[in-house]
Design a protein around this motif. Sequence first.
Motif, PDB file in Angstrom:
ATOM      1  N   PRO A  32      -5.055  -2.976   0.179  1.00 33.41           N
ATOM      2  CA  PRO A  32      -3.882  -3.660  -0.377  1.00 33.41           C
ATOM      3  C   PRO A  32      -3.193  -4.551   0.659  1.00 33.41           C
ATOM      4  N   PHE A  33      -2.561  -5.577   0.183  1.00 32.83           N
ATOM      5  CA  PHE A  33      -1.739  -6.434   1.046  1.00 32.83           C
ATOM      6  C   PHE A  33      -0.286  -5.982   0.960  1.00 32.83           C
ATOM      7  N   LEU A  34       0.483  -6.293   1.973  1.00 29.67           N
ATOM      8  CA  LEU A  34       1.889  -5.893   2.013  1.00 29.67           C
ATOM      9  C   LEU A  34       2.631  -6.466   0.805  1.00 29.67           C
ATOM     10  N   GLY A  35       3.322  -5.592   0.078  1.00 26.69           N
ATOM     11  CA  GLY A  35       4.057  -6.026  -1.107  1.00 26.69           C
ATOM     12  C   GLY A  35       3.288  -5.875  -2.403  1.00 26.69           C
ATOM     13  N   LYS A  86       2.881   6.827  12.823  1.00 21.99           N
ATOM     14  CA  LYS A  86       1.565   6.488  12.277  1.00 21.99           C
ATOM     15  C   LYS A  86       1.645   5.867  10.885  1.00 21.99           C
ATOM     16  N   THR A  87       2.842   5.850  10.308  1.00 23.86           N
ATOM     17  CA  THR A  87       2.998   5.302   8.964  1.00 23.86           C
ATOM     18  C   THR A  87       4.091   4.227   8.892  1.00 23.86           C
ATOM     19  N   GLY A  88       4.511   3.747  10.049  1.00 21.03           N
ATOM     20  CA  GLY A  88       5.532   2.701  10.058  1.00 21.03           C
ATOM     21  C   GLY A  88       6.888   3.184   9.613  1.00 21.03           C
ATOM     22  N   SER A  90       3.500  -0.967   3.930  1.00 22.38           N
ATOM     23  CA  SER A  90       3.160  -1.342   5.293  1.00 22.38           C
ATOM     24  C   SER A  90       1.703  -1.799   5.320  1.00 22.38           C
ATOM     25  N   HIS A  91       1.432  -2.790   6.173  1.00 22.23           N
ATOM     26  CA  HIS A  91       0.048  -3.258   6.313  1.00 22.23           C
ATOM     27  C   HIS A  91      -0.560  -2.847   7.649  1.00 22.23           C
ATOM     28  N   HIS A  92       0.230  -2.860   8.698  1.00 20.09           N
ATOM     29  CA  HIS A  92      -0.205  -2.368  10.018  1.00 20.09           C
ATOM     30  C   HIS A  92       0.829  -1.363  10.507  1.00 20.09           C
ATOM     31  N   PRO A  93       0.600  -0.069  10.319  1.00 22.53           N
ATOM     32  CA  PRO A  93      -0.559   0.560   9.685  1.00 22.53           C
ATOM     33  C   PRO A  93      -0.497   0.460   8.157  1.00 22.53           C
ATOM     34  N   PRO A  94      -1.651   0.493   7.470  1.00 24.60           N
ATOM     35  CA  PRO A  94      -1.639   0.419   6.002  1.00 24.60           C
ATOM     36  C   PRO A  94      -1.088   1.695   5.377  1.00 24.60           C
ATOM     37  N   TYR A 149       3.935   9.141   0.189  1.00 19.10           N
ATOM     38  CA  TYR A 149       3.276   7.994   0.807  1.00 19.10           C
ATOM     39  C   TYR A 149       2.122   8.510   1.650  1.00 19.10           C
ATOM     40  N   ASN A 150       1.142   7.673   1.837  1.00 17.20           N
ATOM     41  CA  ASN A 150       0.042   8.078   2.707  1.00 17.20           C
ATOM     42  C   ASN A 150      -0.674   6.872   3.301  1.00 17.20           C
ATOM     43  N   GLY A 151      -1.152   7.090   4.502  1.00 22.03           N
ATOM     44  CA  GLY A 151      -2.019   6.153   5.173  1.00 22.03           C
ATOM     45  C   GLY A 151      -3.295   6.877   5.529  1.00 22.03           C
TER      46      GLY A 151
END
Length: 415
Positions: A115-118, A388-390, A140-144, A162-164
């Motif tokens: 996915p892209f941010l947003g 690790k998850t922004g 978040s994209h970095h980290p996703p 939420y999860n990355g």
Amino acid sequence: MSPSLNTATSGSSKDEGAGVSPQNKGSWSSFLKSIASFNGDLSSMTAPPFILGTLSLTEFSAYWTQHPSVFVAPAAEKDPAKRALLVLKWFLSTLKPSYSTRNDKYGSEKKPLNPFLGELFLGKWEDEAGTTELVSEQVSHHPPVTAYCIQNAKHGIKLEGYNGQKASFSRTIHIKQVGHAILTITPPDNPSAPPETYLITLPNIHIEGLIYGKPFVELNGCTYISSSTGYTGRIDYSGKGWVSGKKNSFTATLYPTGKEKDVLYSIEGQWPESFTIREGSGKHGTVIDTYNARNAPITPLIVPPLEQQDPWEANKAWEKVITAITKGDMDTTNAEKSKIENAQREYRRKEQSQGKEWQRKFFRRADKAEDWWEDLAKGMGERIEAEKTGGVWRFDKAKAETARRPFHEGMLPTG
């Protein structure tokens, strides 16, 4: 092939890539060699287009609630221990859709679209449980990181989390899931009381079947469900070993928090198939319930037609990519994916130069977890790992009440 990959599975060179079409075997072999020698997070690697699936990770949030009646069932149970058991049963019912659906549909696990941010995925289920609503957003994209909220107002139950994912290679692909889910339930015997809270940890994953070109998910380690009502559920995952065992197996217990040996209920089975619930511990307890994951009726998720979706909604945003993947047109797949990826890089550059931050539509970022979270996490050895998850992501009711299409007026995911 590197020695480390040869130890991943006991296949001969004749078997290698057996599940991959002849025209893609060379690419598959090269991909295996590249991940075996790669250092770092594998999620940053570009996968061969032919192993791409047509689902974005934002859509995976819907797997939590393919069976709304099982999801809302705890809200009607007045006994706290039995209510905690129904929460555990519901969680176990989510494992097949979450980790086996793509294998059932395509014959092997497919790599989801990043996915892209947003990016947004919105929908609802309507059945005898009433209306259950879903909001999923890439926060978040970095980290996703993907955040989600699923709620049924009629039954006073809500899931958010939420999860990355961080992927690495050591004999096979290992995926550590970072994040958690929180289930809140309005006590059925006291609707005016504060909601009960259940903290849910996420299983770690490894991918089997790589050498044959037919990858599938196996879960490992253990996860917990810790409740504010004083009960803890523990799930231990295991797979098929070299000598014995069945793939996708698990055992689970429910006990008063801090008294792990005082087992109230035990569950065992295979999460993509079926499981049995017993009173007490072990295989000799009285069977009180069974669940067949293969035969459980699925309530379809209702999403708006493509023509009514916002450009930032997953199905609309990835429409051209999905069409190209379905047709097997890998050149167009790459070209259309690149349009989105390049536009997103440009958005991030502009935000950085202007000192701005992307505005989430349904979720907010917190720097740390709540005190109650820390209390529930103590007995599980769980840490928040916000770095690790922004951040720590929570559903923002005020934002959600004002969110409307178009979500980012004048902006498109493709620039």
